[in-house]
Design an enzyme around this catalytic site. Sequence first.
Site, mmCIF file in Angstrom:
data_model
loop_
_atom_site.group_PDB
_atom_site.id
_atom_site.type_symbol
_atom_site.label_atom_id
_atom_site.label_comp_id
_atom_site.label_asym_id
_atom_site.label_seq_id
_atom_site.Cartn_x
_atom_site.Cartn_y
_atom_site.Cartn_z
ATOM 1 N N GLU A 293 0.816 -1.205 0.000
ATOM 2 C CA GLU A 293 0.000 0.000 0.000
ATOM 3 C C GLU A 293 0.858 1.268 0.000
ATOM 4 O OE1 GLU A 293 -4.325 -0.380 1.706
ATOM 5 O OE2 GLU A 293 -3.119 0.690 3.170
ATOM 6 N N HIS A 314 8.918 -26.783 1.729
ATOM 7 C CA HIS A 314 8.162 -27.907 1.175
ATOM 8 C C HIS A 314 7.021 -27.429 0.304
ATOM 9 C CE1 HIS A 314 10.286 -30.589 3.950
ATOM 10 N NE2 HIS A 314 10.214 -29.571 4.778
ATOM 11 N N LYS A 428 -14.221 0.962 -3.056
ATOM 12 C CA LYS A 428 -15.082 1.222 -1.888
ATOM 13 C C LYS A 428 -16.332 1.972 -2.328
ATOM 14 C CE LYS A 428 -11.803 2.210 1.805
ATOM 15 N NZ LYS A 428 -11.346 3.273 2.680
HETATM 16 O O1 PA5 Z 1 -3.322 1.239 6.280
HETATM 17 C C1 PA5 Z 1 -4.343 1.790 5.922
HETATM 18 O O2 PA5 Z 1 -4.397 3.009 5.775
HETATM 19 C C2 PA5 Z 1 -5.605 0.986 5.704
HETATM 20 O O3 PA5 Z 1 -5.353 -0.371 5.665
HETATM 21 C C3 PA5 Z 1 -6.583 1.267 6.819
HETATM 22 O O4 PA5 Z 1 -5.997 0.952 8.050
HETATM 23 C C4 PA5 Z 1 -7.873 0.487 6.632
HETATM 24 O O5 PA5 Z 1 -8.453 0.798 5.400
HETATM 25 C C5 PA5 Z 1 -8.846 0.782 7.746
HETATM 26 O O6 PA5 Z 1 -9.113 2.156 7.817
HETATM 27 P P1 PA5 Z 1 -9.715 2.765 9.118
HETATM 28 O O7 PA5 Z 1 -8.743 2.563 10.209
HETATM 29 O O8 PA5 Z 1 -9.972 4.205 8.809
HETATM 30 O O9 PA5 Z 1 -10.989 2.019 9.404
#
Ligand code: PA5
Length: 440
Positions: A293, A314, A428
Site C-alpha cells: 500500500e 516444502h 469502496k
Molecule cells: O493502512 C491503511 O491506511 C488501511 O489499511 C486502513 O488501516 C484500513 O483501510 C482501515 O481504515 P480505518 O482505520 O480508517 O478504518
Amino acid sequence: MLQQSLDLAFVSGVGEGGIPDAVFETALADLAPALERLRGDARDKTLPLLGLPADTADLPGIREAAARLRDGASDVLVLGTGGSSLGGQTLAQLTGYGTAGLSAFLPEPRVHFIDNLDPLTFATLLKTLPLKTTKFVSISKSGGTGETLLQSIAAITALRGAGVAEDRIGWHFQGLSEPAKPGKLHALRALLEPFGVPFLEHHTGVGGRYSVLTNCGLLPAAVLGLDIDALRRGAARALAPVLAGEPVAKTPAAQGAALNLAAARSGRNIAVLMPYSDKLALLTRWWMQLWAESLGKDGQGTQPVGALGPVDQHSQQQLYLAGPRDKLFTVITVANKGKGPAIDAALAERIGEQDFAGRTIGDLVAAQGLAMIDTFARNGRSVRKIHVDHVDEETHGELLMHFMLETILTGYAMGVDPFDQPAVEEAKILAKRYLAEGRG
Ligand code: PA5
C-alpha cells in the site's frame, strides 16, 4: 539486536544471478537524500511515527483501557480491518495467537481479530461466543470504514438478542478512532458513544499501516499482557542511527531500502520475506500490507510475498530456486540452536538418523535457515540475511520499526508518497453504490 547482511544479494556474492553491484552503488547514492529527508522529518516533527519510540505518556491510558477490557471478559473481539488490525495481530502472535497448535489453548481472555468481513464467519462467531462475557474493540482511524461499522452494529444486535440491557452495552465495548471533526458525522462515534462507550484517540498523524506502535497495536498487546514499553524501546533501536545522523552505510533501514531499490531496478519485481519462526509468521502479513500500500504507485512498487521457514521449503522452494530470477529474498533467522524438544538418541538411530541424536528441534531449524540462505546463494538468487537472537517484545519492536523506516525510505527514493493510498477508494465507492442498488 537485529543484524543485517547483504553480502549474498549481489553478483560479487552469488555470481551472475545476483543484483549487479553497480546498480546497488547507484541506489546507495540515491538513498542519501532520502535519509536526509527522513532526518528532517524527525527534526521538524512532521512525521509523528518517529516520535513514538521516545514517547511513554500514552502508555498508562492504554494499560487502563486494557485492564477495563480484561475485567470480566472471556473473549475480546478486535473489530477493524487492514492497518487497524494487522499490527495488533503481529504483536498478539508473540503469545501464540494465530499459531497452529497453540492458538486453541490460549488463556482467557481470548483475543480474536476479525479483520476480514465474512457473513458466515461473523454469524457463527456471534452465535458461538459467550456474549455475556465478550467484549468488542472497534478500531477505525477514520471511523467510516464499512466493514468495522457493520461488524459493530451486528455485535450490538447480538448483545441485545442475548438479553444484554441497553445500559450494559457500553460495558462490552471500547472504541478507538480519531476525534470527530466539527460539522462532520463521525460514524463510529455516532454509533457507540450514545451507549457510553469510552474511546481512545487514534493518533491523527499516524496512518493505519504505520500504527502498530500506537494504541492501535498496543491496546490488544496490553490486553494480552505484553510489555508495551519494551516494544517502543525496541523500535528506538532501529530508529537510533537515523536520529544520530549516521550515513546510509551505517543505517540498516537505509541499506535495506537501497537493496530493494536496486532489486526493483534490476528486474526483481517480487520481494519475499521468510522468517524461520512461528512468532514472526503474521509479521509477514503486516509487512505485505505496509509494502504494497505504501509503494504501489505510479507504476512502481514490488510485489510483497510472505513465506515461513522451514514449512515453505516444502511448498515454494522449487519455484524460488529454479523459477524466474525475479525475486529478492529476505530470510530472518532466529538463534534457535538448543531450543525445543531434544531428540532421543536410540530413536534417532532406529530411523537411521544418527546425526539427530542428542540434537534439538531448534538445532535442525537453525541449520535449515542457514542452509536455505546458502542454497539461495549457490543458485544465484539474491538473498538478504536478517538475524535476531530471540523474538520478544524488544526485537519485535525493532523489526517493526526497521521495516517501516525501510518502506518510507524506499518510497522517498522512488519518488512516491509512502503514506497515501489513493487507489483504494474507487472500489469502496463502487461497492457502496452497488449495495444501494441491490447488486452483487
Ligand atoms: O493502512 C491503511 O491506511 C488501511 O489499511 C486502513 O488501516 C484500513 O483501510 C482501515 O481504515 P480505518 O482505520 O480508517 O478504518
